[in-house]
Design a protein around this motif. Structure first.
Motif, PDB file in Angstrom:
ATOM      1  N   CYS A  20      -5.036 -11.855  42.180  1.00 45.20           N
ATOM      2  CA  CYS A  20      -6.395 -11.328  42.326  1.00 45.20           C
ATOM      3  C   CYS A  20      -7.112 -11.938  43.521  1.00 45.20           C
ATOM      4  CB  CYS A  20      -7.187 -11.560  41.037  1.00 45.20           C
ATOM      5  SG  CYS A  20      -6.603 -10.547  39.654  1.00 45.20           S
ATOM      6  N   ASP A  21      -6.941 -13.237  43.729  1.00 41.41           N
ATOM      7  CA  ASP A  21      -7.607 -13.890  44.862  1.00 41.41           C
ATOM      8  C   ASP A  21      -7.061 -13.378  46.188  1.00 41.41           C
ATOM      9  OD1 ASP A  21      -9.098 -15.316  43.092  1.00 41.41           O
ATOM     10  OD2 ASP A  21      -8.043 -17.230  43.390  1.00 41.41           O
ATOM     11  N   MET A  22      -5.738 -13.153  46.228  1.00 40.85           N
ATOM     12  CA  MET A  22      -5.152 -12.666  47.467  1.00 40.85           C
ATOM     13  C   MET A  22      -5.666 -11.266  47.796  1.00 40.85           C
ATOM     14  SD  MET A  22      -2.762 -10.508  48.931  1.00 40.85           S
ATOM     15  CE  MET A  22      -1.829  -9.994  47.483  1.00 40.85           C
ATOM     16  N   VAL A  23      -5.692 -10.359  46.800  1.00 43.49           N
ATOM     17  CA  VAL A  23      -6.160  -8.998  47.056  1.00 43.49           C
ATOM     18  C   VAL A  23      -7.644  -9.002  47.406  1.00 43.49           C
ATOM     19  CG1 VAL A  23      -6.417  -6.681  46.093  1.00 43.49           C
ATOM     20  CG2 VAL A  23      -4.380  -8.025  45.558  1.00 43.49           C
ATOM     21  N   THR A  24      -8.425  -9.828  46.710  1.00 46.73           N
ATOM     22  CA  THR A  24      -9.855  -9.918  47.004  1.00 46.73           C
ATOM     23  C   THR A  24     -10.090 -10.325  48.450  1.00 46.73           C
ATOM     24  OG1 THR A  24     -10.383 -10.456  44.716  1.00 46.73           O
ATOM     25  CG2 THR A  24     -12.019 -11.069  46.364  1.00 46.73           C
ATOM     26  N   ALA A  25      -9.272 -11.240  48.931  1.00 40.57           N
ATOM     27  CA  ALA A  25      -9.461 -11.763  50.284  1.00 40.57           C
ATOM     28  C   ALA A  25      -8.953 -10.819  51.361  1.00 40.57           C
ATOM     29  CB  ALA A  25      -8.749 -13.110  50.412  1.00 40.57           C
ATOM     30  N   THR A  26      -8.061  -9.913  51.016  1.00 41.61           N
ATOM     31  CA  THR A  26      -7.421  -9.104  52.058  1.00 41.61           C
ATOM     32  C   THR A  26      -7.675  -7.605  51.922  1.00 41.61           C
ATOM     33  OG1 THR A  26      -5.372  -8.989  50.751  1.00 41.61           O
ATOM     34  CG2 THR A  26      -5.565 -10.791  52.342  1.00 41.61           C
TER      35      THR A  26
END
Length: 424
Positions: free
Chosen positions: A287-293
């Protein structure tokens, strides 16, 4: 004329370096050699044949005669009696010091050989060499088998770094067998109810994972079980949960990927606590990766849906397969320290040039695969031979898409979330 002795500190440091490099005067024979050595010693005692043998060889044979496999064997009783008689009669020197080492390494408080060795060595305590004499001063009950582990554990429980504290006593193998294994059990019993406090957890980690030393293996399962047991009822805060799971996995491997080691006989209920933490951690990473990218307006509600499902303990297992670009992003932005790098493992998504990352979940008897960007959500029955398996090293998102009989895009979040709930 009065002669002044030069400073002795350099001499003491030199002695300490020698002891650290060669801590034991007696070499420990290899397990496969021990039976032959023990039988040879038995023959020599029976025939009183001491040709072509050194004191060191005799002392080394004692390791074999008193080890766990042979310490109670009737056919070696004559040899054990010989060693006990020699302890009483020998001159001060290497043999006597070596027999204290045999006592420590073969220690089992309930066994007769330990009690007999303790009584014999105690009568010669004043004749031990300087290192072992200092050890007896520091631990006066060392030769009382019922008290020695408790006294040593008390020293460890009072030290910030128990491993170093044990070494400073003169015990050169803090993670060794015999007495130190019994001491480890007493130490865990003493610290287990205190592990809700940060300083006690650090004390435990300093013992299990010493700086400059090797990780403790024998007995480590009970230590990690004690640590996880603190969180049976209430989960720790997220940052602490992540730190604990990273520390455990870095030292003892991921229980989802490794069945052996400390995990082979681990308490299933306590292992499940760690698995829950690791599931949450993988959910967060994805979730953090998708949120950031990704800046899609639909991602926020999707993220909240999955995290809420996890919060409700609906998601039993989760595994991330990062695409190449996402893996690089995660390594640069989410990896905080070397321990996390060693402890964290992910799958790799190979299709579409690695542009798509996957979140693979088990929810009950269903395998659910979601992906970043416009990748649909796919749901399989767990027993479907085409269902992707968790914890694989490689995945191919296009193959998964073609294999799925049940999938839905995210273009209506409300309809999509209802569809997921309906099918899991």
């Amino acid at each position: 004329m009065v002669r002044v002795l030069p400073p002795l500190d350099p001499v003491r440091r030199s002695i300490e370096r020698v002891i650290q490099r060669w801590p034991d005067a007696v070499s420990s024979p290899q397990p496969k050699e021990r039976e032959q050595i023990a039988q040879d010693m038995c023959r020599r005692v029976r025939e009183w044949d001491w040709k072509d043998i050194t004191t060191q060889r005799i002392a080394s044979a004692a390791v074999a005669v008193f080890d766990a496999e042979r310490c109670n064997r009737d056919d070696l009783a004559l040899v054990r009696d010989f060693y006990l008689a020699e302890i009483s009669a020998c001159q001060p020197g290497p043999f006597l010091d070596a027999m204290l080492g045999v006592y420590i390494d073969s220690f089992a408080s309930e066994l007769v050989h330990t009690q007999r060795l303790a009584r014999a060595i105690e009568t010669r305590a004043n004749d031990l060499g300087p290192r072992h004499s200092r050890l007896l001063v520091a631990v006066p009950d060392l030769l009382k088998p019922d008290l020695a582990p408790v006294r040593l554990a008390a020293i460890m429980l009072a030290a910030d770094d128990p491993f170093q504290a044990v070494r400073e006593l003169g015990l050169r193998s803090p993670h060794g067998a015999g007495l130190m294994q019994s001491t480890h059990i007493a130490f865990i019993a003493g610290i287990s109810k205190k592990l809700g406090r940060a300083e006690e957890r650090q004390r435990l980690f300093n013992w299990l994972m010493p700086k400059g030393g090797t990780v403790l293996e024998t007995g480590a399962a009970s230590a990690i079980e004690a640590l996880l047991a603190i969180w049976r009822i209430e989960s720790p805060p997220e940052a602490l949960r992540q730190d604990l799971s990273e520390t455990i996995v870095a030292a003892y491997n991921d229980p989802r990927l490794h069945r052996g080691g400390i995990w082979s006989g681990f308490d299933p209920e306590l292992k499940q606590i760690l698995l829950r933490w690791l599931t949450r951690q993988h959910m967060k990473y994805f979730c953090d990766m998708v949120t950031a990218t990704q800046d899609s307006h639909m991602w926020g509600p999707r993220r909240d849906f999955w995290l809420q499902l996890d919060e409700d303990k609906r998601i039993d297992e989760a595994w991330v397969a990062f695409g190449a670009s996402a893996r690089r992003y995660a390594q640069h932005n989410f990896i905080r320290n070397d321990r996390q790098t060693r402890g964290q493992q992910f799958g790799s998504q190979q299709d579409r040039g690695g542009s798509t990352s996957l979140l693979i979940m088990r929810i009950g008897n269903k395998i659910v695969v979601d992906g970043c960007h416009s990748y649909k959500t796919h749901i399989f029955r767990q027993d479907d031979p085409m269902a992707p398996k968790l914890y694989q090293s490689q995945y191919y998102c296009d193959d998964i898409m073609r294999s799925a009989r049940n999938s839905k895009p995210h273009n209506s979040i409300s309809a999509w979330s209802q569809w997921v709930l309906q099918h899991v």
